[in-house]
Design an enzyme around this catalytic site. Structure first.
Site, PDB file in Angstrom:
ATOM      1  CB  SER A  61     -49.602  16.455  18.513  1.00 25.59           C
ATOM      2  OG  SER A  61     -49.635  17.850  18.471  1.00 25.59           O
ATOM      3  CE  LYS A  64     -51.629  19.258  20.471  1.00 21.16           C
ATOM      4  NZ  LYS A  64     -51.436  19.719  19.113  1.00 21.16           N
ATOM      5  CE1 TYR A 189     -49.994  21.699  23.562  1.00 19.25           C
ATOM      6  CE2 TYR A 189     -48.274  23.290  23.022  1.00 19.25           C
ATOM      7  CZ  TYR A 189     -49.184  22.329  22.628  1.00 19.25           C
ATOM      8  OH  TYR A 189     -49.278  21.979  21.303  1.00 19.25           O
ATOM      9  CE1 TYR A 241     -50.796  17.528  14.234  1.00 16.22           C
ATOM     10  CE2 TYR A 241     -49.669  15.929  12.876  1.00 16.22           C
ATOM     11  CZ  TYR A 241     -49.735  16.683  14.015  1.00 16.22           C
ATOM     12  OH  TYR A 241     -48.745  16.591  14.952  1.00 16.22           O
ATOM     13  CB  VAL A 259     -44.410  17.954  14.704  1.00 16.04           C
ATOM     14  CG1 VAL A 259     -45.671  18.512  14.076  1.00 16.04           C
ATOM     15  CG2 VAL A 259     -44.138  18.588  16.058  1.00 16.04           C
TER      16      VAL A 259
END
Ligand code: GLU
Length: 305
Positions: A61, A64, A189, A241, A259
Site C-alpha cells: 500500500s 498508493k 493494481y 490505515y 502489509v
C-alpha cells in the site's frame, strides 16, 4: 546518528512478537517476522541505516502514494477528486462497506484499496503494457533505483487471492466510478503492490515528498509542490490505515504503511525515512516499525505538529 538507529532497532525488535506477518496474500507468509530495519536520507543527502535495511519486500500500500501522485499528474485534479474523496474512512483498508452505505459511491480516499483502484484506473497509457512501463519507470526514477522490479511470485499470489479487490472494482465499475477493463485495472493494481523495494528505496521516495518534489541531488523538479503537499496530507490523515489519528499523535510524521511491512515517512524539509518490519498489528501496520518511528520522532523532535 547510526548509534541512535542501532539502539532504536535493538530495543524495539521485541515488539515483532506481538504481531503477525500478513497471510491473506499467501506469498507474504514467507517473510521473516523478526526482521526490523531503517534507513534515513536527510536533506544533505546523508544516508543512515540500521538493522535489516537491505532486506527486500513488496511495497504494497505504500505504492498508493506514488500512484496518487501519478494520477494527479496525468489528470485534472478536479476530475481525480470527482472519483475519489479526501476524507479518512475510519474503516479497514479493504472495506467495501462505505461504497454502498454512503451518500456517494466514490471511495473516501486514495489510501484505501477502493480509492487506490480508482487512482490506478486514472493512470494514462494506450495499453496495459504502456501503463505498466510508465508506472515502473516512475517508481525507478523517484527511488533512483533502476533495478526495481515486480516480484512475480507475490504478484501471482495477489492475483490468485484478490477477490475482495475484484469485488470492489466491479462495484466501482457498475457505479460509473471507474471506466474501462476491470481486469486490466486490477492487473496494474496487483503489479504496483508487488514492486519489490528495501528501506533505502522508501527513504529515497519519502525524501522527494519531504522536499516538495525537488530531487535533492540534481535540483530537478520531479513532482509539483502542490502534488507533494497533497500526498503528504493524505499520509497524515489516512496513511496508517485506521490508526492514522493515533499515529499522528504519537509520531506526528506523514507516513504510509503497507502489509508487506514497509513504512515510508516524510519529514517536511528534513528527511525521508524507510522502515521495514513485516510483523503487523491488527490494523495492518508494522508493529515494531511504528515503535521505531515513535522513538525516532521523540529523540529527534520530528513531529510536525
Ligand atoms: N495488495 C494489498 C491489497 O490490495 C495491499 C494492501 C495494503 O498494503 O494495505 O490487499
Amino acid at each position: 546518528m547510526e548509534n541512535l538507529l542501532n539502539h532504536i532497532i535493538k530495543t524495539n525488535k521485541k515488539y515483532a512478537n506481538y504481531g503477525q506477518v500478513a497471510s491473506y496474500i499467501p506469498e507474504l507468509r514467507k517473510s521473516n517476522a523478526e526482521d526490523l530495519g531503517i534507513c534515513i536520507i536527510d536533506k544533505n543527502n546523508k544516508i543512515y541505516c540500521a538493522g535489516d535495511y537491505k532486506t527486500k519486500f513488496t511495497i504494497q500500500s505504500v505504492s498508493k502514494t506514488i500512484i496518487l501522485a501519478m494520477a494527479l499528474m496525468d489528470n485534472d485534479w478536479s476530475y481525480v477528486f470527482s472519483k475519489v474523496g479526501m476524507e479518512p474512512s475510519g474503516d479497514p483498508f479493504n472495506s467495501i462497506m462505505k461504497l454502498e452505505t454512503d451518500d456517494t459511491t466514490k471511495p473516501c480516499n486514495p489510501m484505501i484499496n477502493a480509492g487506490a483502484i480508482v487512482t490506478t484506473s486514472l493512470i494514462k497509457g494506450d495499453s496495459l503494457k504502456e501503463k505498466e512501463e510508465r508506472m515502473l519507470s516512475f517508481f525507478r526514477k523517484i527511488s533512483k533505483n533502476e533495478n526495481l522490479n515486480i516480484n512475480k511470485a507475490v504478484y501471482e499470489s495477489e492475483k490468485l487471492t484478490g477477490d475482495r479487490n475484484r469485488a470492489m472494482a466491479y462495484l466501482l465499475k457498475n457505479d460509473g466510478v471507474i471506466a474501462g477493463d476491470v481486469d486490466e485495472i486490477l492487473d496494474l493494481y496487483f503489479k504496483q503492490c508487488s514492486i519489490e523495494v528495501d528501506a533505502v528505496d522508501l527513504a529515497r521516495i519519502g525524501l522527494l515528498f519531504a522536499n516538495y518534489g525537488v530531487d535533492i541531488e540534481t535540483g530537478e523538479r520531479v513532482l509539483s509542490e502542490s502534488v507533494s503537499r497533497m500526498v503528504k496530507t493524505f499520509m497524515v490523515t489516512c496513511g496508517m490505515y485506521d490508526s492514522s489519528g493515533e499515529f499522528a499523535i504519537k509520531v506526528g510524521i506523514p507516513a504510509k504503511s503497507g502489509v508487506g511491512g514497509g513504512v515510508m515517512a516524510s519529514v517536511p524539509k528534513k528527511m525521508g525515512i524507510g522502515v521495514y518490519g513485516p510483523s503487523l498489528d491488527k490494523k495492518g501496520n508494522s508493529i515494531a516499525g511504528i515503535k521505531v518511528l515513535e522513538d525516532l520522532s521523540k529523540q529527534l523532535e520530528l513531529s510536525i505538529f
